[in-house]
Design a protein around this motif. Structure first.
Motif, PDB file in Angstrom:
ATOM      1  N   ALA A 184       2.807   3.299   6.136  1.00 39.88           N
ATOM      2  CA  ALA A 184       2.201   4.597   5.845  1.00 39.88           C
ATOM      3  C   ALA A 184       1.250   4.953   6.981  1.00 39.88           C
ATOM      4  O   ALA A 184       0.805   4.082   7.748  1.00 39.88           O
ATOM      5  CB  ALA A 184       1.457   4.572   4.512  1.00 39.88           C
TER       6      ALA A 184
ATOM      7  N   ARG B 215       1.209   7.752   1.130  1.00 39.38           N
ATOM      8  CA  ARG B 215       2.638   7.977   0.993  1.00 39.38           C
ATOM      9  C   ARG B 215       3.395   6.900   1.761  1.00 39.38           C
ATOM     10  O   ARG B 215       3.500   6.945   2.987  1.00 39.38           O
ATOM     11  CB  ARG B 215       3.009   9.370   1.515  1.00 39.38           C
ATOM     12  CG  ARG B 215       2.347  10.511   0.760  1.00 39.38           C
ATOM     13  CD  ARG B 215       2.871  10.601  -0.663  1.00 39.38           C
ATOM     14  NE  ARG B 215       2.195  11.653  -1.428  1.00 39.38           N
ATOM     15  CZ  ARG B 215       1.199  11.439  -2.264  1.00 39.38           C
ATOM     16  NH1 ARG B 215       0.745  10.189  -2.454  1.00 39.38           N
ATOM     17  NH2 ARG B 215       0.635  12.439  -2.929  1.00 39.38           N
ATOM     18  N   TRP B 216       3.903   5.910   1.017  1.00 36.21           N
ATOM     19  CA  TRP B 216       4.599   4.792   1.633  1.00 36.21           C
ATOM     20  C   TRP B 216       6.047   5.163   1.954  1.00 36.21           C
ATOM     21  O   TRP B 216       6.671   5.918   1.219  1.00 36.21           O
ATOM     22  CB  TRP B 216       4.589   3.574   0.721  1.00 36.21           C
ATOM     23  CG  TRP B 216       3.232   3.018   0.447  1.00 36.21           C
ATOM     24  CD1 TRP B 216       2.464   3.208  -0.663  1.00 36.21           C
ATOM     25  CD2 TRP B 216       2.463   2.176   1.318  1.00 36.21           C
ATOM     26  NE1 TRP B 216       1.267   2.540  -0.560  1.00 36.21           N
ATOM     27  CE2 TRP B 216       1.242   1.892   0.648  1.00 36.21           C
ATOM     28  CE3 TRP B 216       2.686   1.633   2.583  1.00 36.21           C
ATOM     29  CZ2 TRP B 216       0.252   1.091   1.204  1.00 36.21           C
ATOM     30  CZ3 TRP B 216       1.695   0.831   3.132  1.00 36.21           C
ATOM     31  CH2 TRP B 216       0.502   0.572   2.460  1.00 36.21           C
ATOM     32  N   ARG B 217       6.556   4.606   3.046  1.00 35.12           N
ATOM     33  CA  ARG B 217       7.977   4.716   3.386  1.00 35.12           C
ATOM     34  C   ARG B 217       8.521   3.310   3.595  1.00 35.12           C
ATOM     35  O   ARG B 217       7.818   2.436   4.118  1.00 35.12           O
ATOM     36  CB  ARG B 217       8.199   5.570   4.639  1.00 35.12           C
ATOM     37  CG  ARG B 217       7.598   5.003   5.912  1.00 35.12           C
ATOM     38  CD  ARG B 217       7.734   5.972   7.086  1.00 35.12           C
ATOM     39  NE  ARG B 217       7.299   5.386   8.350  1.00 35.12           N
ATOM     40  CZ  ARG B 217       6.035   5.332   8.757  1.00 35.12           C
ATOM     41  NH1 ARG B 217       5.073   5.850   7.995  1.00 35.12           N
ATOM     42  NH2 ARG B 217       5.731   4.787   9.931  1.00 35.12           N
TER      43      ARG B 217
ATOM     44  N   GLU C  61      -3.631   6.339  -4.401  1.00 33.08           N
ATOM     45  CA  GLU C  61      -2.731   7.379  -4.887  1.00 33.08           C
ATOM     46  C   GLU C  61      -2.380   8.387  -3.794  1.00 33.08           C
ATOM     47  O   GLU C  61      -1.333   9.049  -3.863  1.00 33.08           O
ATOM     48  CB  GLU C  61      -3.368   8.114  -6.076  1.00 33.08           C
ATOM     49  CG  GLU C  61      -3.515   7.274  -7.340  1.00 33.08           C
ATOM     50  CD  GLU C  61      -4.627   6.231  -7.227  1.00 33.08           C
ATOM     51  OE1 GLU C  61      -5.509   6.397  -6.364  1.00 33.08           O
ATOM     52  OE2 GLU C  61      -4.610   5.257  -8.016  1.00 33.08           O
ATOM     53  N   GLU C  62      -3.233   8.524  -2.785  1.00 30.32           N
ATOM     54  CA  GLU C  62      -2.999   9.498  -1.722  1.00 30.32           C
ATOM     55  C   GLU C  62      -2.062   8.974  -0.632  1.00 30.32           C
ATOM     56  O   GLU C  62      -1.557   9.751   0.175  1.00 30.32           O
ATOM     57  CB  GLU C  62      -4.327   9.899  -1.077  1.00 30.32           C
ATOM     58  CG  GLU C  62      -5.271  10.642  -2.004  1.00 30.32           C
ATOM     59  CD  GLU C  62      -6.605  10.927  -1.350  1.00 30.32           C
ATOM     60  OE1 GLU C  62      -6.896  12.110  -1.112  1.00 30.32           O
ATOM     61  OE2 GLU C  62      -7.346   9.959  -1.067  1.00 30.32           O
TER      62      GLU C  62
END
Length: 325
Positions: free
Chosen positions: A77, A66-68, A63-64
């Protein structure tokens, strides 16, 4: 011998004094450059003995992260932990995406079918093939990391069904099949290298199997390149851990890397070549850039083999991502 020929000694001393006066007491430039390169080589290739540290590693949760998006079926990430400190780069690839294709170092680089290959940096590989993702793969032998052009791969290397290096039963491997799925094997045996293996790269040891972290003999933290698989070989994770500059990133041990892979969702994971060989190149905004390693000097190791992810038109086979102008 110097005591037996005092006149010769005086002549040598006079010449040395003359050279020192000519250079203002400084070392000649070329030997100084050689000395700097040697110091860099030893510092980059020798693991700092940080076997156990006061700060325990706690993997981030899914959950922590942050995918791009890099491209269809490919996400990336970064993890920055200032407490350890630690820098990790992660790529997640949907291998079954119709646009995604895997490539490995091609036969033209090899001088024989026993793993003797012309080394190149991961960036050179990425630029030549216009990859979205490129990372280093197999361990290798060489006379000099900085000055030798050729390397010898330790373990299997298959590219487009062509075997360019022989298997090494002590080590594991990452296999890519004709149905676009992948598999991690614990030992490179002939029985596991079936005819439907299109690409294969060798690694070191399996560090995660069926979600269980496998005990390892080595526990020091260092730069790491590892691959993990989820969804029955349909999802590939690439993890590159920084560890060359311990003040910026301590690196991870094999077991800590396995714990991170498990947290990402991988079922199995394999350790590839690490240390100063660990390299990751990503294409973002139509530009190839070196994500790892981060060095103040723009000197990067020529590795033996690389794996690339390219985007192709599923109907024509043409590359969809075109190089930057």
């Amino acid at each position: 011998m110097l005591q037996k020929y005092p006149a010769s000694l005086q002549s040598v001393q006079a010449r040395m004094q003359y050279k020192q006066n000519r250079t203002g007491g400084m070392l000649p430039l070329f030997p100084l450059l050689i000395l700097v390169c040697c110091l860099w080589c030893f510092s980059g290739c020798t693991t700092v003995p940080t076997t156990y540290t006061d700060t325990p590693y706690q993997p981030v949760t899914r959950e922590e992260i942050r995918w791009r998006s890099l491209s269809p079926g490919i996400e990336a990430a970064d993890i920055h932990d200032l407490q350890l400190p630690l820098i990790v780069h992660i790529v997640k690839i949907d291998l079954l995406n119709p646009a995604v294709s895997v490539i490995t170092s091609e036969p033209a680089l090899f001088t024989n079918s026993r793993g003797h290959i012309r080394g190149e940096t991961t960036l050179d590989f990425a630029l030549r093939h216009n990859t979205i993702v490129a990372f280093n793969a197999a361990p290798f032998k060489t006379r000099s990391l900085l000055f030798s052009v050729y390397r010898t791969i330790v373990g299997i290397h298959i590219t487009d069904f062509r075997r360019m290096s022989m298997p090494h039963e002590r080590y594991g491997a990452l296999l890519f099949y004709t149905d676009k799925t992948a598999r991690i094997i614990d030992a490179q045996t002939e029985s596991l290298l079936s005819a439907d293996v299109r690409h294969a790269v060798g690694g070191f040891w399996t560090i995660l199997r069926n979600g269980t972290v496998l005990p390892q003999k080595l526990h020091r933290r260092d730069s790491r390149t590892a691959v993990g698989l989820a969804d029955n070989g349909r999802t590939l994770f690439v993890v590159v851990v920084e560890g060359e500059n311990k003040r910026k990133s301590q690196g991870l041990s094999f077991e800590e890397t396995a714990r991170l892979m498990r947290e990402l969702g991988a079922d199995d994971a394999l350790q590839l070549d690490g240390g100063s060989s660990s390299s990751l190149v990503l294409q973002e905004n139509r530009t190839q850039h070196i994500v790892a390693p981060i060095r103040s000097w723009n000197i990067h190791i020529r590795v033996a083999s690389n794996v690339g992810i390219v985007i192709k038109d599923n109907t024509s086979g043409a590359l969809l991502n075109t190089p930057a102008e």
